[in-house]
Motif scaffolding. Structure first.
Motif, PDB file in Angstrom:
ATOM      1  N   LYS A  30       5.447  43.648-118.183  1.00 47.62           N
ATOM      2  CA  LYS A  30       3.911  43.614-118.221  1.00 47.62           C
ATOM      3  C   LYS A  30       3.411  42.594-117.275  1.00 47.62           C
ATOM      4  O   LYS A  30       2.092  42.389-116.832  1.00 47.62           O
ATOM      5  CB  LYS A  30       3.567  43.108-119.617  1.00 47.62           C
ATOM      6  N   THR A  31       4.232  41.559-116.850  1.00 49.37           N
ATOM      7  CA  THR A  31       3.518  40.540-115.817  1.00 49.37           C
ATOM      8  C   THR A  31       4.552  40.841-114.407  1.00 49.37           C
ATOM      9  O   THR A  31       5.957  40.728-114.429  1.00 49.37           O
ATOM     10  CB  THR A  31       3.816  39.055-116.291  1.00 49.37           C
ATOM     11  N   LEU A  32       3.987  40.772-113.237  1.00 50.99           N
ATOM     12  CA  LEU A  32       4.671  41.121-112.003  1.00 50.99           C
ATOM     13  C   LEU A  32       3.986  40.426-110.931  1.00 50.99           C
ATOM     14  O   LEU A  32       2.544  40.224-111.005  1.00 50.99           O
ATOM     15  CB  LEU A  32       4.683  42.417-111.519  1.00 50.99           C
ATOM     16  N   ILE A  33       4.800  39.917-109.979  1.00 56.37           N
ATOM     17  CA  ILE A  33       4.343  39.395-108.807  1.00 56.37           C
ATOM     18  C   ILE A  33       4.807  40.082-107.611  1.00 56.37           C
ATOM     19  O   ILE A  33       6.003  40.329-107.535  1.00 56.37           O
ATOM     20  CB  ILE A  33       4.352  37.916-108.480  1.00 56.37           C
ATOM     21  N   MET A  34       3.965  40.860-106.490  1.00 52.31           N
ATOM     22  CA  MET A  34       4.551  41.577-105.531  1.00 52.31           C
ATOM     23  C   MET A  34       4.186  40.625-104.275  1.00 52.31           C
ATOM     24  O   MET A  34       3.088  40.290-104.217  1.00 52.31           O
ATOM     25  CB  MET A  34       3.752  43.013-105.512  1.00 52.31           C
ATOM     26  N   ILE A  35       5.307  40.508-103.305  1.00 56.29           N
ATOM     27  CA  ILE A  35       5.268  39.597-102.151  1.00 56.29           C
ATOM     28  C   ILE A  35       5.385  40.868-101.278  1.00 56.29           C
ATOM     29  O   ILE A  35       6.899  41.272-101.104  1.00 56.29           O
ATOM     30  CB  ILE A  35       6.104  38.768-102.128  1.00 56.29           C
ATOM     31  N   THR A  36       4.550  41.028 -99.879  1.00 59.03           N
ATOM     32  CA  THR A  36       4.788  41.869 -98.892  1.00 59.03           C
ATOM     33  C   THR A  36       5.244  40.960 -97.844  1.00 59.03           C
ATOM     34  O   THR A  36       4.307  40.211 -97.479  1.00 59.03           O
ATOM     35  CB  THR A  36       3.843  42.908 -98.750  1.00 59.03           C
TER      36      THR A  36
END
Length: 318
Positions: free
Chosen positions: A129-135
């Motif tokens: 339900k909680t996410l951080i995406m780093i590109t």
């Protein structure tokens, strides 16, 4: 009922789009030049061509578009987009509505947020339900998902992960500040480390010749292969790259206590070189509670994350 939508990822160089069904399956892909550097009018013309190509063989119920820049999604306006010429305060939804016949529901969102939403819906973040995406690419992009929703901040500028402060008096960043994550864990960061290596005489002649003959966007691949071969400078470069990334992740984790951090972008292909120092820095700098339950994962969707995230903006909730 079978529902098909179009997801589009606008880049500085290319437009990439796909027809996507309600299960996240890509039914058709198409891409062409964006001409974003020429101007917004050229980009719009190419965008219409892309949409017409994708919808030719399918009944489409809506279109989601990921755009690199700061947006007012509710009003359908591009507020700022440095990589798209003449796009400031551009009413993109109004313009597209006047060009697309018959008219379709349209939604716009920041491209990094779309990538995060794609991983949340169909990729490495599935089930969380909680996410951080780093590109990791030329710079550092990012998106944040909290309780299943994209977090944009109060004014649509949330999630600028590349500008988290890592070292207060560190490298000069393109944003004008010093010590930002982007100035260490990106192609920009790799170039900074090359400059430092030359100043400190840490790069041998053989490696220097290879650097000079390599295109800038291929430098991560060069240093990946050199590190695999045991080159000491290349190994240290990835250690510093990974350490800065880990410090950034620890700050985000201490603040937001997310369940998973997903790492994508072209430089994520060097995963095995930088991830050990990343995980070490996360462990050393994160509070024990959030750290014990944190998962760090490589992107599963890779180049399709943005397209699937954009499509998900318009797909009905299950």
């Amino acid at each position: 009922m079978n529902i098909n939508v179009i997801g589009i990822d606008i880049g500085g160089t290319n437009l990439r789009g796909a027809v996507v069904d309600s299960k996240g399956k890509i039914l058709k892909k198409y891409s062409l030049s964006s001409e974003a550097n020429v101007g917004i009018d050229n980009l719009i013309n190419n965008l219409i061509d892309l949409i017409n190509n994708l919808r030719a063989d399918f009944k489409i119920t809506g279109i989601g578009i990921g755009i690199p820049g700061i947006l007012d999604s509710k009003k359908g306006i591009i507020t700022q987009a440095p990589n798209i010429k003449n796009a400031a305060n551009y009413p993109i939804i109004k313009v597209l509505n006047s060009r697309i016949k018959p008219r379709l529901p349209l939604v716009i969102e920041n491209d990094a947020n779309c990538a995060a939403f794609g991983e949340y819906k169909f990729g490495a973040g599935l089930g969380f339900k909680t996410l951080i995406m780093i590109t990791l690419g030329t710079g550092v992009g990012g998106g944040i998902i909290l309780n299943g929703e994209i977090w944009n901040g109060a004014h649509g500028m949330g999630g600028e992960i590349g500008h988290i402060k890592i070292y207060p008096d560190g490298n000069k960043c393109n944003c004008g500040n010093r010590g930002c994550l982007e100035s260490y864990s990106s192609l920009v960061g790799i170039k900074n480390m090359i400059k430092k290596g030359l100043t400190e005489n840490k790069i041998n002649k053989k490696l220097l010749e290879k650097i000079k003959s390599t295109k800038h966007d291929k430098l991560p691949e060069l240093f990946y292969e050199e590190a695999k071969s045991g080159n000491s400078f290349s190994k240290r470069l990835w250690e510093e790259f990974g350490k800065a990334l880990g410090i950034g992740i620890s700050s985000l984790t201490n603040l937001l206590n997310v369940e998973i951090v997903v790492i994508g972008g072209g430089i994520a292909n060097a995963w095995q070189m930088f991830i050990p120092s990343t995980k070490k820095a996360v462990k050393e700098n994160t509070l024990i509670g959030p750290y014990q339950k944190l998962k760090i994962s490589k992107s599963k969707l890779k180049n399709d994350a943005g397209i699937l995230g954009a499509a998900s903006l318009i797909l009905p909730e299950k």
